[in-house]
Design a protein around this motif. Structure first.
Motif, PDB file in Angstrom:
ATOM      1  N   SER A 212      35.524  30.748 -61.101  1.00  0.00           N
ATOM      2  CA  SER A 212      34.259  30.025 -61.270  1.00  0.00           C
ATOM      3  C   SER A 212      34.591  28.538 -61.390  1.00  0.00           C
ATOM      4  N   PRO A 213      34.417  27.772 -60.313  1.00  0.00           N
ATOM      5  CA  PRO A 213      34.944  26.394 -60.292  1.00  0.00           C
ATOM      6  C   PRO A 213      34.476  25.525 -61.459  1.00  0.00           C
ATOM      7  N   HIS A 214      33.224  25.697 -61.899  1.00  0.00           N
ATOM      8  CA  HIS A 214      32.747  24.888 -63.018  1.00  0.00           C
ATOM      9  C   HIS A 214      32.656  25.713 -64.303  1.00  0.00           C
ATOM     10  N   HIS A 215      33.615  26.589 -64.493  1.00  0.00           N
ATOM     11  CA  HIS A 215      33.625  27.428 -65.695  1.00  0.00           C
ATOM     12  C   HIS A 215      33.589  26.593 -66.971  1.00  0.00           C
ATOM     13  N   HIS A 216      32.799  27.029 -67.942  1.00  0.00           N
ATOM     14  CA  HIS A 216      32.751  26.372 -69.251  1.00  0.00           C
ATOM     15  C   HIS A 216      33.682  27.143 -70.189  1.00  0.00           C
ATOM     16  N   PRO A 217      34.692  26.476 -70.779  1.00  0.00           N
ATOM     17  CA  PRO A 217      35.651  27.207 -71.619  1.00  0.00           C
ATOM     18  C   PRO A 217      34.930  28.028 -72.687  1.00  0.00           C
ATOM     19  N   GLY A 218      35.353  29.274 -72.847  1.00  0.00           N
ATOM     20  CA  GLY A 218      34.658  30.168 -73.765  1.00  0.00           C
ATOM     21  C   GLY A 218      35.610  30.901 -74.680  1.00  0.00           C
TER      22      GLY A 218
ATOM     23  N   GLU B  44      21.592  27.102 -68.696  1.00  0.00           N
ATOM     24  CA  GLU B  44      21.783  25.667 -68.918  1.00  0.00           C
ATOM     25  C   GLU B  44      22.538  25.078 -67.736  1.00  0.00           C
ATOM     26  N   ALA B  45      21.809  24.404 -66.880  1.00  0.00           N
ATOM     27  CA  ALA B  45      22.405  23.833 -65.666  1.00  0.00           C
ATOM     28  C   ALA B  45      23.298  22.656 -66.017  1.00  0.00           C
ATOM     29  N   MET B  46      24.343  22.432 -65.193  1.00  0.00           N
ATOM     30  CA  MET B  46      25.199  21.273 -65.429  1.00  0.00           C
ATOM     31  C   MET B  46      24.448  20.018 -64.980  1.00  0.00           C
ATOM     32  N   PRO B  47      24.442  18.982 -65.817  1.00  0.00           N
ATOM     33  CA  PRO B  47      23.665  17.780 -65.479  1.00  0.00           C
ATOM     34  C   PRO B  47      24.439  16.843 -64.557  1.00  0.00           C
ATOM     35  N   LEU B  48      24.883  17.365 -63.435  1.00  0.00           N
ATOM     36  CA  LEU B  48      25.650  16.554 -62.490  1.00  0.00           C
ATOM     37  C   LEU B  48      24.805  16.295 -61.245  1.00  0.00           C
ATOM     38  N   GLU B  49      25.433  15.719 -60.210  1.00  0.00           N
ATOM     39  CA  GLU B  49      24.642  15.302 -59.050  1.00  0.00           C
ATOM     40  C   GLU B  49      24.229  16.462 -58.153  1.00  0.00           C
ATOM     41  N   ARG B  76      28.329  31.179 -62.935  1.00  0.00           N
ATOM     42  CA  ARG B  76      27.946  30.896 -64.320  1.00  0.00           C
ATOM     43  C   ARG B  76      26.578  31.494 -64.674  1.00  0.00           C
ATOM     44  N   VAL B  77      25.803  31.855 -63.654  1.00  0.00           N
ATOM     45  CA  VAL B  77      24.423  32.299 -63.884  1.00  0.00           C
ATOM     46  C   VAL B  77      24.381  33.780 -64.222  1.00  0.00           C
ATOM     47  N   ARG B  78      23.672  34.124 -65.278  1.00  0.00           N
ATOM     48  CA  ARG B  78      23.490  35.531 -65.611  1.00  0.00           C
ATOM     49  C   ARG B  78      22.351  36.095 -64.760  1.00  0.00           C
TER      50      ARG B  78
END
Lengths: 372, 372
Positions: A212-218, B44-49, B76-78
């Protein structure tokens, strides 16, 4: 940005920006806060719902731009009468009125890509003879051509991130048995200890999370015998770092080693392609064709890179669709990736800056897949 | 937002949102990331471009909204198939195409107030028969009517902030001789120690800096015999706190004491006015007329308040221009201020939530100007 930057710097930047606006055939510019506004004025607007705007026109030729600020923040603005006039708007008024007075009343006006919809629609109603065009579409990023001093600042920020990456690769950051978020906190501390002023982001993605390229560390605990992807950066003197490496917590399986060889070759091919005169799309395609040629085209699910400077992501973007030429002073990431959803993934990223003879890498930590 | 929120919550929210869209005469909705998107999807979407969007239409009546995500963030999406369909867009495509397929092709579509200009302009070109209207203008904030559980969460967050304010007012936070930024760091630690999950902001403005409502704490050292303004907040279980008090480092001059009496009376008048059926403008005017009547109208340079919830600033806004009615379930700040540029200023702020019998205050620390 240091508040003691001399007016002369901003006057020069506004002069170059005017030329750039003129070259697109537009008649004015409207920025709604953000880094472009800070670049032209030195003022860091609060990113809240009350708009701070920078508005300028090309005609008359000596017209001075306006910095339009919420009344309650006016005291935060340093007056620079030679650079801009200051205009404030109160909470009992519509800021669109204040803005409309400072842009041309017909023709084309370039606007920030991220100007809020409520202001875009408000201006379209208030100034029906003006055509609003997103600035990125018209002329790329205002800040995309960096000065030699800016390129050096990026190289310096990059070397600070490399120092932390070398600690990861050298086994100084313990991995197995710790959660991703614990490791990410550890790395944040090291980014600051290395000299960064801020931590901008830290991705630690282990095992299947690396796909998951933009994985959020968990809360996942790193195990032995898996890949761990590190992508992090901070800022130093206002300029950002951003680099990605992968390590393996145990002996590396042949399949993983093979795919990594393809990834590293793709990254190298893209860096070699990054030369003045080539296009950004050619850089993307250089990486994409190596990965596609090896049969993993569907597993490279993002662009090859993004510009970097005072923001981590800015123009120019290195995508298949961006045929703009590469210019001296560009700075961007080259970061192909290969991902197998639910299994594992890998990415390799360096920032490069473009000089007359090609790309100079700002990241120089070991580019191999190391066992830790 | 906890990821284990049941689908039923989101289905109910979408049902109410559909009714709200219909009541404005619009035919669809488009949200470009942010808290409204999280409110309707839990994501919660990433606030990027790269845009993440939520798009929905009223017709056909059983049509399901779509969550449109960058391909590299899709993992990342459930999945919640009963709530939304998931659609991803890749870096080699224009997200406007993916979005246009999910909104009506004619009529009116409500869009996030802060949707980026590049997407607004892109959609206007791609779907010329659609009129885009900022959602705040059409129907206020989607999240502005809170449930009783949400109001309790705000009250709980408020009591955590009050605990820290009581420490300031009780002299536990030393002031004289320390810089604003040192004091702000101290308060950040106390906000977390009191139980907040995050610190959202801390303003410490001393002496002449107190006349700048959005002052950023700096290197100024607090002296004896001056006013110090504290405005801070954090979040707890996803809901925000926000409160302001002033203290005086020494005996309080008569003039300051007098002006503070006016300020406190204005705040009290506005809180009494905050009842279901009155308008938000009436709350603003209640405070404004007390301050104006005492001759300080020009020194009250901002609106009386802002809504609060999962964001520190959200709808409804308490301004002279907002004639919307106050409704049960509203939550907003009441924070008049009086400022003398270059000299000193003061502000007094409580969050109130609206119940059937009027405003309940979420902040209850001492409302007097205390000598510390």
């Amino acid at each position: 940005m240091p508040t003691d930057t001399p007016n002369e710097v901003f006057l020069q930047r506004w002069k170059r920006t005017r030329e750039r606006i003129a070259s697109t055939g537009a008649h004015g510019i409207l920025l709604g806060g953000g880094s472009d506004l800070a670049y032209l004025t030195g003022y860091e607007a609060m990113p809240l719902e009350r708009i701070t705007a920078f508005a300028g026109k090309l005609s008359p030729p000596d017209s001075k731009p306006a910095l339009i600020v919420p009344a309650l923040e006016a005291a935060r603005v340093r007056p620079r009468p030679s650079v801009y006039s200051i205009k404030s708007w109160g909470d009992s008024t519509d800021p669109v009125e204040a803005i409309a007075e400072e842009i041309p009343d017909s023709g084309t006006v370039l606007i920030s890509d991220d100007l809020w919809a409520m202001h875009v629609i408000g201006l379209q109603r208030r100034t029906p003879h003006v055509t609003l065009i997103p600035i990125g579409e018209a002329t790329g990023g205002l800040r995309e051509i960096k000065s030699p001093a800016e390129l050096d600042a990026l190289a310096e920020a990059g070397s600070l991130a490399d120092r932390v990456m070398a600690q990861v690769q050298g086994g100084e950051v313990s991995l197995v048995g710790r959660t991703e978020v614990e490791i990410a906190d550890d790395i944040s501390g090291r980014l600051l200890a290395a000299g960064h002023d801020t931590v901008e982001f830290v991705i630690v993605a282990s095992g299947p999370n690396s796909a998951s390229p933009h994985h959020h560390p968990g809360s996942r605990v790193v195990k032995a015998g898996e890949i761990v992807l590190f992508d992090f950066g901070g800022s130093f003197n206002g300029y950002c770092s951003d680099t990605t490496r992968c390590v393996y917590t145990g002996p590396i399986p042949d399949e993983v080693r093979f795919v990594y060889t393809i990834l590293a070759a793709a990254q190298e091919a893209a860096v070699l392609e990054a030369q003045p005169g080539r296009s950004l799309a050619e850089v993307d395609l250089a990486a994409r064709s190596v990965i596609g040629g090896a049969g993993f085209g569907d597993n490279f699910i993002h662009r090859t890179g993004h510009g970097i400077g005072v923001e981590v992501h800015e123009h120019p973007y290195v995508t298949k669709l961006n045929n703009d030429p590469i210019e001296i002073g560009h700075a961007f990431s080259i970061e192909p990736g290969i991902y197998f959803p639910g299994k594992w993934g890998m990415r390799l990223e360096d920032i490069v800056v473009i000089e007359a003879d090609g790309a100079r890498r700002c990241n120089n930590s070991d580019r191999s897949l190391l066992e830790v």
